[in-house]
Design a protein around this motif. Structure first.
Motif, PDB file in Angstrom:
ATOM      1  N   TRP A 238       0.830  -1.207   0.000  1.00 12.41           N
ATOM      2  CA  TRP A 238       0.000   0.000   0.000  1.00 12.41           C
ATOM      3  C   TRP A 238       0.862   1.253   0.000  1.00 12.41           C
ATOM      4  CZ3 TRP A 238      -0.592   4.052   3.436  1.00 12.41           C
ATOM      5  CH2 TRP A 238       0.049   3.946   4.662  1.00 12.41           C
ATOM      6  N   GLY A 240       0.701   5.898  -0.854  1.00  2.08           N
ATOM      7  CA  GLY A 240      -0.095   7.104  -0.982  1.00  2.08           C
ATOM      8  C   GLY A 240       0.138   8.023   0.197  1.00  2.08           C
ATOM      9  N   TRP A 248      -4.646   6.652  -0.754  1.00  4.75           N
ATOM     10  CA  TRP A 248      -4.402   5.253  -0.475  1.00  4.75           C
ATOM     11  C   TRP A 248      -4.544   4.425  -1.740  1.00  4.75           C
ATOM     12  CZ3 TRP A 248      -7.737   2.133   3.582  1.00  4.75           C
ATOM     13  CH2 TRP A 248      -7.169   0.872   3.766  1.00  4.75           C
ATOM     14  N   ASN A 249      -3.455   3.758  -2.114  1.00  8.33           N
ATOM     15  CA  ASN A 249      -3.469   2.788  -3.205  1.00  8.33           C
ATOM     16  C   ASN A 249      -3.119   1.419  -2.639  1.00  8.33           C
ATOM     17  OD1 ASN A 249      -2.490   5.519  -4.359  1.00  8.33           O
ATOM     18  ND2 ASN A 249      -3.159   4.427  -6.167  1.00  8.33           N
ATOM     19  N   SER A 250      -3.611   0.373  -3.287  1.00  3.88           N
ATOM     20  CA  SER A 250      -3.376  -0.996  -2.850  1.00  3.88           C
ATOM     21  C   SER A 250      -3.953  -1.171  -1.436  1.00  3.88           C
ATOM     22  CB  SER A 250      -1.879  -1.343  -2.922  1.00  3.88           C
ATOM     23  OG  SER A 250      -1.657  -2.712  -2.688  1.00  3.88           O
ATOM     24  N   ASN A 301      -4.576  -2.684  -7.535  1.00  6.92           N
ATOM     25  CA  ASN A 301      -4.845  -1.525  -8.381  1.00  6.92           C
ATOM     26  C   ASN A 301      -5.811  -0.534  -7.752  1.00  6.92           C
ATOM     27  OD1 ASN A 301      -3.508  -2.218 -11.168  1.00  6.92           O
ATOM     28  ND2 ASN A 301      -4.498  -4.095 -10.513  1.00  6.92           N
ATOM     29  N   TRP A 302      -6.310  -0.851  -6.573  1.00  2.00           N
ATOM     30  CA  TRP A 302      -7.321  -0.002  -5.930  1.00  2.00           C
ATOM     31  C   TRP A 302      -6.764   1.377  -5.605  1.00  2.00           C
ATOM     32  CZ3 TRP A 302      -8.328   1.807  -0.725  1.00  2.00           C
ATOM     33  CH2 TRP A 302      -9.629   2.282  -0.555  1.00  2.00           C
ATOM     34  N   TYR A 303      -7.587   2.392  -5.846  1.00  4.32           N
ATOM     35  CA  TYR A 303      -7.214   3.778  -5.570  1.00  4.32           C
ATOM     36  C   TYR A 303      -8.402   4.430  -4.869  1.00  4.32           C
ATOM     37  CZ  TYR A 303      -5.815   8.641  -6.467  1.00  4.32           C
ATOM     38  OH  TYR A 303      -5.465   9.968  -6.332  1.00  4.32           O
ATOM     39  N   GLN A 309     -10.092   5.371 -11.864  1.00  3.85           N
ATOM     40  CA  GLN A 309      -8.691   5.041 -12.106  1.00  3.85           C
ATOM     41  C   GLN A 309      -8.420   3.584 -11.764  1.00  3.85           C
ATOM     42  OE1 GLN A 309      -6.492   7.110 -13.618  1.00  3.85           O
ATOM     43  NE2 GLN A 309      -5.217   5.275 -13.689  1.00  3.85           N
ATOM     44  N   TRP A 310      -9.079   3.088 -10.743  1.00  4.52           N
ATOM     45  CA  TRP A 310      -8.970   1.671 -10.390  1.00  4.52           C
ATOM     46  C   TRP A 310      -9.359   0.800 -11.588  1.00  4.52           C
ATOM     47  CZ3 TRP A 310     -12.738  -1.074  -6.459  1.00  4.52           C
ATOM     48  CH2 TRP A 310     -12.264  -2.335  -6.164  1.00  4.52           C
ATOM     49  N   ASP A 313      -6.853   1.101 -14.584  1.00  7.69           N
ATOM     50  CA  ASP A 313      -5.641   0.307 -14.390  1.00  7.69           C
ATOM     51  C   ASP A 313      -5.917  -1.181 -14.577  1.00  7.69           C
ATOM     52  OD1 ASP A 313      -4.086   2.510 -13.936  1.00  7.69           O
ATOM     53  OD2 ASP A 313      -4.109   2.350 -11.753  1.00  7.69           O
ATOM     54  N   CYS A 707       4.895  -0.020 -10.798  1.00 12.78           N
ATOM     55  CA  CYS A 707       3.875   0.425 -11.752  1.00 12.78           C
ATOM     56  C   CYS A 707       4.124  -0.118 -13.153  1.00 12.78           C
ATOM     57  CB  CYS A 707       3.820   1.959 -11.799  1.00 12.78           C
ATOM     58  SG  CYS A 707       3.077   2.679 -10.326  1.00 12.78           S
TER      59      CYS A 707
END
Length: 821
Positions: A238, A240, A248-250, A301-303, A309-310, A313, A707
């Motif tokens: 994770w 961000g 928060w990503n991942s 890929n969660w954003y 955007q999730w 990706d 990425c």
């Protein structure tokens, strides 16, 4: 009204053409048309019923009139401004003045083409879009060199080019190569001696096969190849702005997906099944907790701030990783090279439209609670708890098309699109059916271990209250006992209601009872022998990591804009061998488990690895031949092995292993990058695309970009040598190894032992002499300096041993240590 630049004005633009220059259609005109015009007026599409991919078709369609620029609509349209300009504004910038002048001059000179010019072939006939058919293994003259079918294809190319394959690598170097390739750790000196002894007592082939089988059975195989596939699948912990965190990503528990990858590879789970579980374990195996964490592929890929955007990706990297298709190029307009429309891009996105995240309780851990989608204050509290996964939250989720890559610009005249894959791959005929989710999957609080824990917790509360009452009798204590007993009774009552199916007083979170079935359909379409791309893409990644060069250089683009394969028949043969091997392999998995009971060897990556590393192609020496180099300087025909620099993690792991200090535990929670003194393998450290996203040592040696690491980049810079010489952990490990190798050995014997242990070979005469002189000089230097105090892990006070410690660090910097030969 069209706007023109006059011919005299064009001549004034710097860098344009000289008067009277003859225009070459093949070199100067066709590349412009191919880059800017063919996507709409070629084999892919013929907008306005016009094709521009041959001079004859341009003339027949009325686009040009040779010798008459003013009568040629092509020039008018490329110089028009506004909506009628070609290429359209949506396709990018206008042609440059120089390109326009080239086209004008060419028409003016008579629009001469080339003899027998052929139009673009039908995109559906592109090599990668046709289902691979196992080709016949070629018969070659150099049959003695051929060990298996791979070699026959390679030998055929050798003979066509007049190349001679290099001899087999020296036994020690071959052993080191296969160790590093299969488990990412070098052999010890004892393992080297054992291999040499068995080669002498039996046969070299039998001894080598025994090593290969042992390495493929090692739990470290899953770690080694897990890191490779983590590159391809863009593993990231994770991230961000971690210090806040407000982006928060991942997800913090994503490391469980990493452990699933390692275990799946060690179990030789089929590549097809791995794809299915990563994309849709919640629909394919909804009660299998071990499989559910595979959807970490989607979670990664969660954003938090933008679900669009999730989904973008997911579309892009599902296409690239599994299919070798650049689906993202159809986000704003139809794909310029491949038969993928913009609508098909959004149909592919629709597979993922209903998804959301949830975190489930893990046996032996406390309840992590519901997934706190936007409550960042709880992020650090849940980092050690729960398993993150996906599920379909909204069965009727709609996918709307939008303009220009901006989700705010909805196409109001277009209805929502239905899920589907590109039609040219038969992806528009998928059967999508809703899936009924089992009780414990949508109502996880009913899992036996959870309600057993909850009952035990309440019974312990009663016992604690009774003990307290016994120590201090009174009304307050009696009330506590009564309340604890009431809580147990109430929980038992709610549990009974839940088991009987009675939406009142639930004992935990309840999720939807039905899933859309969209991702199951997608996963089964991708992981299917009828899909022409999946197996080819997989074997290309495997080949790349064995040979440091892919059969298809553009590893994530097998489309018409990608590179052609260097050995198409070999690629197809390997793809067919992955899906349905011609030689038997052991039964994989647990035959008592219906989700793992599969035909022996089907989609087995271990089978493919074994075949590759047993081939004569793999076993060649990496040093070259001047004669071969004249014909094939880039070794495109694989007449020798390619030497390659170790990846960052393997450099560090190998140093730890060589000193006998590597912590060989498999799996577990992610390590933060501040824990540089940890002796775990490199893949267990945190990796994310921000500052601090890599262990510093790994970053110096080109750690993966989470990425985009479909293939890693390699650099050579001074900081790498400095890290190998001055890193505190490396210095400490060098001391440990020097002391282990020094026992009762002369300097000469120590030098030989160090070379064999670290490089899997004996030193040359020159190397031995240089190292002996180095040891003498260093020992003399240390004798003339103040001796250090004896401290744990510190330098030796003995000048001779201290010199040997220095030599070990020198060998860590040896090119043969950091290079796989």
């Amino acid at each position: 009204m069209p706007h023109f630049l006059s011919l005299p004005m064009l001549f004034l633009v710097p860098g344009l053409l000289c008067a009277g220059e003859s225009i070459d259609y093949a070199k100067q005109i066709k590349p412009i048309l191919k880059e800017r015009c063919f996507s709409c007026h070629g084999a892919l599409r013929q907008k306005g019923k016009l094709r521009l991919d041959t001079v004859e078709l341009m003339r027949a369609g009325g686009a040009i009139v040779p010798g008459k620029v003013p009568d040629s609509p092509l020039i008018e349209r490329i110089m028009t401004k506004g909506d009628k300009r070609m290429p359209p504004v949506s396709e990018g910038d206008a042609l440059t003045p120089k390109q326009i002048e080239l086209l004008r001059r060419w028409i003016q000179q008579g629009a001469k083409g080339i003899a027998n010019e052929k139009p673009e072939p039908d995109p559906r006939d592109h090599w990668a879009f046709r289902k691979p058919v196992r080709p016949k293994v070629p018969t070659v003259k150099n049959q003695k060199w051929v060990r298996n079918s791979i070699d026959a294809f390679i030998a055929a190319e050798h003979e066509k080019r007049g190349l001679t394959p290099m001899p087999e690598a020296a036994p020690g170097l071959l052993l080191r190569r296969v160790y590093l390739d299969l488990i990412g750790l070098p052999p010890t000196r004892e393992e080297l001696y054992e291999f040499l002894k068995e080669s002498a007592n039996a046969t070299p082939q039998a001894a080598y096969e025994k090593v290969v089988d042992r390495l493929l059975a090692s739990p470290h195989y899953g770690e080694r190849w897990g890191r490779h596939w983590m590159d391809v699948w863009r593993y990231s912990d994770w991230y961000g702005r971690r210090h806040v965190p407000d982006v928060w990503n991942s997800a913090p528990q994503i490391w469980r997906w990493r452990d699933w990858i390692i275990k799946s590879l060690n179990d030789d789970k089929g590549y097809d099944r791995m794809i299915q579980e990563m994309l849709a374990a919640d629909e394919i195996a909804p009660t299998d907790d071990d499989a559910l964490v595979a959807t970490g592929y989607i979670v990664r890929n969660w954003y938090a701030l933008n679900p669009h955007q999730w989904k973008r990706d997911l579309v892009e990297h599902t296409g690239k990783a599994f299919l070798g298709l650049t689906m993202n190029c159809a986000h704003c307009h139809d794909h310029k090279y491949d038969p993928i429309s913009q609508e098909e891009y959004f149909r592919f996105r629709a597979f993922f439209e209903p998804i959301e995240l949830r975190q489930d309780r893990v046996k032996g851990e406390a309840d992590p609670g519901p997934f706190q989608k936007y409550d960042y204050s709880k992020l650090r509290k849940i980092v050690k708890l729960g398993a993150i996964r996906v599920y379909d939250d909204k069965m009727d989720a709609k996918t709307l098309m939008y303009h220009g890559g901006d989700e705010r610009n909805i196409m109001k005249d277009r209805p929502p699109v239905k899920p589907g894959a590109p039609a040219f791959l038969a992806g528009d005929r998928l059967k999508i059916e809703p899936i009924a989710i089992p009780l414990v999957a949508y109502y996880p609080a009913l899992k036996p271990f959870i309600h057993q824990d909850e009952l035990a917790k309440r019974e312990q509360a009663i016992q604690a209250a009774e003990v307290a009452l016994a120590k201090k009798p009174g009304l307050a204590g009696e009330k506590l006992v009564k309340a604890a007993r009431a809580e147990l009774a109430a929980y038992k009552s709610r549990l009974a209601d839940a088991r009987a199916g009675r939406k009142h007083a639930p004992i935990g979170l309840i999720f939807p009872k039905t899933s859309s079935g969209r991702r199951k359909a997608l996963a089964e379409w991708i992981a299917n022998a009828d899909n022409p791309l999946t197996a080819r893409v997989a074997v290309n990644h495997i080949w790349l990591r064995h040979f440091d060069r892919a059969l298809v250089e553009t590893v994530f683009d097998f489309g018409r804009n990608g590179k052609k394969p260097s050995h198409l028949e070999l690629l197809d043969w390997l793809a067919c061998e992955l899906m349905a091997p011609t030689s038997p392999t052991r039964q994989r998995g647990d035959s008592t488990n219906p989700t793992l009971a599969r035909e022996a060897g089907t989609w087995s990556m271990k089978h493919l690895h074994r075949m590759i590393v047993l081939s004569a192609t793999y076993r060649m020496q990496s040093s070259g031949s001047d004669d071969n180099a004249k014909h094939d300087p880039d070794n495109r025909a694989y007449w020798r092995m390619n030497g390659k620099r170790m990846e960052a993690e393997i450099v560090r792991d190998s140093i730890l292993a060589s000193a006998g200090e590597l912590d060989r535990r498999i799996g577990g929670m992610v390590l933060e990058n501040k824990e540089e003194s940890s002796k775990r393998r490199g893949l267990y450290f945190s990796v994310f695309p921000e500052d601090g996203g890599h262990l510093k040592f790994l970053e110096i040696f080109d750690a993966p970009d989470p990425c985009d690491a479909y293939r890693r980049s390699t650099s050579v810079m001074p900081q790498q040598a400095l890290a190998l010489a001055n890193n505190p952990l490396i210095i400490q490990l060098g001391r440990v190894l020097a002391r282990k190798l020094s026992a009762k050995r002369t300097d000469e014997a120590f030098i030989v032992a160090a070379f064999e242990h670290l490089l899997s070979r004996a030193p040359t005469r020159e190397e031995k002499a240089t190292c002996a002189a180095f040891l003498l000089k260093q020992a003399e230097l240390f004798r003339n300096t103040k001796r250090p105090a004896t401290t744990p892990g510190g330098p030796s006070p003995d000048p001779v041993l201290r010199a040997r410690e220095s030599l070990i660090r020198v060998l860590y910097n040896h090119n043969d240590f950091v290079t796989v030969r």
